[in-house]
Design a protein around this motif. Sequence first.
Motif, PDB file in Angstrom:
ATOM      1  N   ILE A  46     -96.517 -24.334  46.603  1.00 42.36           N
ATOM      2  CA  ILE A  46     -94.884 -24.548  46.120  1.00 42.36           C
ATOM      3  C   ILE A  46     -95.192 -22.769  47.232  1.00 42.36           C
ATOM      4  O   ILE A  46     -94.848 -21.705  46.106  1.00 42.36           O
ATOM      5  CB  ILE A  46     -93.902 -24.016  45.984  1.00 42.36           C
ATOM      6  N   LEU A  47     -94.415 -22.458  47.883  1.00 40.03           N
ATOM      7  CA  LEU A  47     -94.438 -20.954  48.433  1.00 40.03           C
ATOM      8  C   LEU A  47     -93.182 -20.875  48.602  1.00 40.03           C
ATOM      9  O   LEU A  47     -92.404 -21.795  49.749  1.00 40.03           O
ATOM     10  CB  LEU A  47     -95.070 -20.760  50.002  1.00 40.03           C
ATOM     11  N   VAL A  48     -92.228 -19.521  47.968  1.00 39.02           N
ATOM     12  CA  VAL A  48     -90.766 -19.248  48.488  1.00 39.02           C
ATOM     13  C   VAL A  48     -90.865 -18.569  49.818  1.00 39.02           C
ATOM     14  O   VAL A  48     -91.745 -17.427  50.057  1.00 39.02           O
ATOM     15  CB  VAL A  48     -90.739 -18.386  46.714  1.00 39.02           C
ATOM     16  N   LEU A  49     -90.329 -18.286  50.364  1.00 38.59           N
ATOM     17  CA  LEU A  49     -89.514 -17.590  51.580  1.00 38.59           C
ATOM     18  C   LEU A  49     -88.714 -17.110  51.528  1.00 38.59           C
ATOM     19  O   LEU A  49     -87.306 -18.301  51.276  1.00 38.59           O
ATOM     20  CB  LEU A  49     -89.618 -18.186  53.285  1.00 38.59           C
ATOM     21  N   SER A  50     -88.351 -15.975  50.809  1.00 35.30           N
ATOM     22  CA  SER A  50     -86.853 -15.142  51.325  1.00 35.30           C
ATOM     23  C   SER A  50     -86.819 -13.774  51.221  1.00 35.30           C
ATOM     24  O   SER A  50     -88.142 -13.323  51.364  1.00 35.30           O
ATOM     25  CB  SER A  50     -86.635 -15.715  49.483  1.00 35.30           C
TER      26      SER A  50
END
Lengths: 127, 688
Positions: free
Chosen positions: A85-89
């Motif tokens: 799970i990659l967080v893109l923020s």
Amino acid sequence: MTLSVLAVDDSRTIRDMVRLTLDGAGHRTIVAEDGEHALRILDDGLPDGLPRPDLVITDINMPRLDGIGLIRALRQRPATRLVPILVLSTESAQTLKAQARDAGATGWIVKPFDPDRLLQALDRVAG
Amino acid sequence: MAGPDPMDAIRKTFFLECEDLLEALLEGLDALSTGSGDTDTVHSVFRAVHSIKGGAGAFGLDRLVTFAHRFESGLDALRTGRIEADAGALQLFLRAADLLGDLVRASRDGLPTDAGAEDSVLADLDGLLGTLPEEREEDLDFAPAMLAIPLDDDTPADAPAPLRLSFRPHEELYLSGNDPRHILAALSRLGPTEVTCHAEALPDLATLNPESSYLHWTVRCAPGVTTADIEAAFEFAAGLCDLEVTADEDPVPAAVPVPADPPPPDKNLPGAGPAAPPPAASSASAATTQTPTVRVDLDRVDRLVNLVGELVINQAMLSQSVRQGSLPPNSPVMAGLDEFLQLTRDIQDSVMMIRAQPIKPLFQRMGRIVREAASRTGKAVRLETSGEGTEIDKTVLDKLTDPLTHMIRNAVDHGLESTEVRRIAGKPDEGTVHLAAHHRSGRVIIDVSDDGGGLDRARIRARAIERGLLSEEADPTPSDLDALLFQPGFSTVDTVSDLSGRGVGMDVVKRAIQTLGGRIAITTEPGQGTTFSISLPLTLAILDGMVVEAGGETMVMPLGAVLETQTVTGADMDALTPESRVLRVRGRMLPLLDLGEVLGHHPRRDDLAGCVALIVQAEGGSRYALTVDRIADQRQVVIKGLGDSYGPIPGIAAATILGDGQVALILDPIELREHAPGARRPLAETMP
């Protein structure tokens, strides 16, 4: 290798950009508008009958169910317990990152959205 | 690949999305200002700015990003309770929101922005947050591990020796969804790489815990691979593994292990746990599902509107020819035709609903006009709105911005008294401007009201006489006096205020409303306030018309303008002067125009007996009588432009195609009156 990626973001702009980037690299993108929507998609079953996406990319700040909540929920489900799970923020506050990591996030990418950066990160977690 | 750049489409999406976000932002801030907001409102307000920032970053709109970021910091302080949602803070956030909107639109259109306003808002934001500790924005957790390696990788000239690394994942690395496979693969993509897997710690199958970490690796990187490359490959593994990097020639591993917490031993890992029930969120989600929407280019909708227009015409032609075929009224053809008529109407209504949009965004924009006007006049003003859900044709909506802006400024500038005067009158310091929208008999009514002092009729009268709009002896009714406001060149204030705009009077507002097929009226109550009421058609594409014949031509008069009709007899008519005739309608004298004569189809006729007079509503409630030879029909017509080659023709608003295929001109009742010979006498009808 074609990956099935579930991209979760409340901004249509970002969803479109993620999709454009991933599609361009030969991957398949499924989009969701917030955490709740993402879980609903998983409940309803992915296209092509896939048991799980190969990768989840999620925003943090979203209505209804935010990114942290989504990561926790995914980690509780057997099917997605080990899915990257990659967080893109745009957020880069340390406390938030720690929260995401504790919840089980694989990695964190800070927007602004850079397609190359996303694809590299993808390589590192899903190859 | 040829074709449009997909980024352009996304860029378009972004700016459309921004409009929605700005709307949500203003709505949220308004709710907070009026005390009707809650924590969710604060979050959604924050999210709106946050999303704008995120998208803007993707397109490299740096100024927008910078501003949104600082704005967001302010909202974050509000969100985390570090500052209070008091009037001052919200006022500032509203200003920031207005400015953010400016920046978004400027970025979209490639226009310059007012850097001064930006700086001033940013300075105020800084002032608001000034005493607060800055939120630290470090990039540590997931950031590359800092590797203390005994080698300078910025000395490429010496062709540094290949790097060697030892990689020992913790259990958590697997549990976070990371996979050594991908990390090592990423490394080996940089060049020929030697990877050795050490499986010595692997127990036998019986005791193996499949979720424990038993393996570790050593890697000899490709020549030229730098510590930065390695840091990048291990980007997400920092803290989840022991990683040592050494220069190949250096036999002593001088590296420092990446600091990491020891793995918690009490985790119950083996085996797949019982199928965890899905989180409650997924079952509760149905309640919050929104109606799905589609964004469609207006062009496509317009094409549909045009096609439906053609369908209406076609249907009318068909009806006409069938009727001429004198079929019995109960024949299946007639029944089918009736159904066809009904369906056509339904399709038309549905298509019109696509174009209809709630008036809310327009009202929201007026919030800003009020704030700006209030701050420049030093008056305390509150904008109240009601009926924001009222829907109106998109084209009408777009064209309403300017007139409404002007009216709002007028209301603040001239309508509301100064605080001092209000106090004397026993009114609250804060003046109120109310914007209301609602539907009434197939039209949209928009009221702009203020609770100010009302119109100063003595002053209007004096000014009108001074401007030659009124004779000294004239004794107009109060409402006729009020209507003078709409006369070109009339201005009730002695100094032209920069707020209301130099040289732009209510006559311009009125003209703008009229071009939209609308009407405007005033009601005022001395000491209580003034209301400007705009009445607009729901759509610009279709018109309920009265088909009339005059001078051998067939024309269409908008039905909304016709108050009543009357057959002319010789006894009703009178001539005040040879040029100006009047018609007596229930004891009132109305100016009389003969349509065929006005349009030049025939010379003046002395005997109009037997003609039909349409009593037509002109401006500001004034009326006149227009004679035609015959009323032929009453029906909906599709409005077709005259085309650019004709230019404006006084008295003619547009054209349409009738059921028999004949082209008919659509009349403009107000222009007809203004361009008729000897008709420029707004108060004529009040004379005995």
